[in-house]
Design an enzyme around this catalytic site. Structure first.
Site, short mmCIF file in Angstrom:
data_model
loop_
_atom_site.label_atom_id
_atom_site.label_comp_id
_atom_site.label_asym_id
_atom_site.label_seq_id
_atom_site.Cartn_x
_atom_site.Cartn_y
_atom_site.Cartn_z
CG ASP A 83 104.49 3.70 -10.85
OD1 ASP A 83 105.12 3.04 -11.89
OD2 ASP A 83 104.02 3.62 -10.18
CG HIS A 84 102.88 -0.16 -12.24
ND1 HIS A 84 103.16 -1.23 -12.87
CD2 HIS A 84 103.71 0.20 -11.69
CE1 HIS A 84 104.74 -1.95 -12.54
NE2 HIS A 84 104.51 -0.68 -11.66
N GLY A 210 110.17 -1.70 -7.78
CA GLY A 210 110.26 -1.98 -6.43
C GLY A 210 111.64 -1.92 -5.45
CB THR A 234 106.84 -0.02 0.44
OG1 THR A 234 106.15 -0.64 -1.14
CG2 THR A 234 106.47 -0.90 1.34
P1 13P Z 1 108.14 -0.09 -4.12
O1 13P Z 1 106.54 -0.08 -3.07
O2 13P Z 1 108.75 -1.86 -4.08
O3 13P Z 1 109.26 0.80 -3.49
O4 13P Z 1 107.72 0.20 -5.57
C1 13P Z 1 107.62 0.99 -6.31
C2 13P Z 1 107.40 0.95 -7.29
O5 13P Z 1 107.71 0.32 -8.19
C3 13P Z 1 105.86 1.95 -7.94
O6 13P Z 1 106.23 1.96 -9.20
#
Ligand code: 13P
Length: 285
Positions: A83-84, A210, A234
């Site tokens: 991820d990212h 997100g 989160t």
């Molecule tokens: P949140 O922490 O807002 O759920 O985002 C997670 C996310 O987009 C991981 O790539």
């Protein structure tokens, strides 16, 4: 017996079936167990996502080994996803280690540079049977060590998205439509008109980053427009930590990880159950 899968079929099926596969951010053995145990109980395909700092912390080889054990143990598709990640070399290293799905996040680069780097990653990943997600536009907020100020966030332009997908051959696209990593100040404002347009002109699976703290009805609506993968970090971290904190307050002398981790896992599992229901991925394994 199953093996770790790429995200190709599970996301194409989700897009066709108008549901989303959850990508839960994991950090260690316990968080992986929480995710796969609930996903198996609900017969949902699932993606275990790790940011660069998570993979550094836990070790890519450990994550692969744990996910492999889970894939053999449960009769559901399990993918592990980078991820990212921002560089070709890191992604190559972990694909070679056994990851079959990666995000290349070059959303901070200019359009041309984003295309060039994404295409390089796509060519390598595809040669190894792995799938690639890219991001166009830019999400604000904080995801582990990645911090993007609100003023640097930018929404995805639909026409550029079509050109981007055509030139890169990417498997899925993360769109910026107003979500942000982390918690919101007030209710998030999502640009559904923009998402609907992107969903109409692009038929590949779209990704919503997100998604924590976004009302369920908004997530469901986004799925009807083509969102096929929903990222949640989160919303899992908070209940896990709150439950562990509570356990220590009630048991100040506790020192057994098996005892204090369990309430954290259970709190996380409750949220995972709810998210799978919202995304409609139960019984799709
Ligand atoms: P949140 O922490 O807002 O759920 O985002 C997670 C996310 O987009 C991981 O790539």
């Amino acid at each position: 017996m199953r093996e770790i899968v790429s995200t190709k079929d599970i996301l194409i099926n989700a897009r066709k079936g108008r549901y989303a596969v959850p990508a839960f951010n994991i950090h260690n053995l316990e968080t992986i167990q929480a995710v796969v145990e609930v996903a198996a109980e609900m017969k949902s395909p699932v993606i275990l996502a790790g940011t660069p700092s998570t993979i550094d912390y836990a070790g890519g080889d450990y994550i692969v080994a744990i996910a492999q054990a889970a894939a053999k143990k449960y009769d559901i598709p399990i993918a592990i996803h980078l991820d990212h990640f921002e560089t070709f070399d890191e992604i190559k290293k972990y694909i070679d280690m056994g990851f079959k799905s990666s995000m290349i996040d070059a959303s901070h680069e200019l359009f041309k540079e984003n295309i060039k780097l994404t295409k390089e990653v796509v060519d390598y990943a595809h040669s190894k049977g792995a799938t690639v997600e890219a991001e166009l536009g830019r999400l604000g907020g904080q995801e582990d060590d990645l911090v993007v100020d609100a003023k640097d966030a930018a929404f995805t332009d639909p026409d550029s998205a079509v050109e981007f997908v055509k030139l890169t051959g990417v498997d899925s696209l993360a769109v910026a439509i107003g979500t942000a990593h982390g918690l919101y100040h007030g209710e998030p404002k999502l640009d559904f008109d923009r998402l609907e347009k992107i969903g109409q002109i692009l038929d590949i699976p779209l990704v919503l980053h997100g998604a924590s703290d976004v009302p369920d009805e908004m997530v469901k609506r986004a799925i009807t427009y083509g969102i096929s993968k929903v990222n949640v970090a989160t919303d899992l971290k908070i209940p896990f930590s709150d439950a562990v904190k509570k356990y220590f307050i009630e048991n100040p002398d506790a020192n057994d990880p098996r005892k204090y981790m369990t309430p954290g896992k259970n709190a996380m599992k409750e949220i995972i159950r709810h998210k799978i229901l919202v995304m409609g991925s139960a019984n799709r394994a």
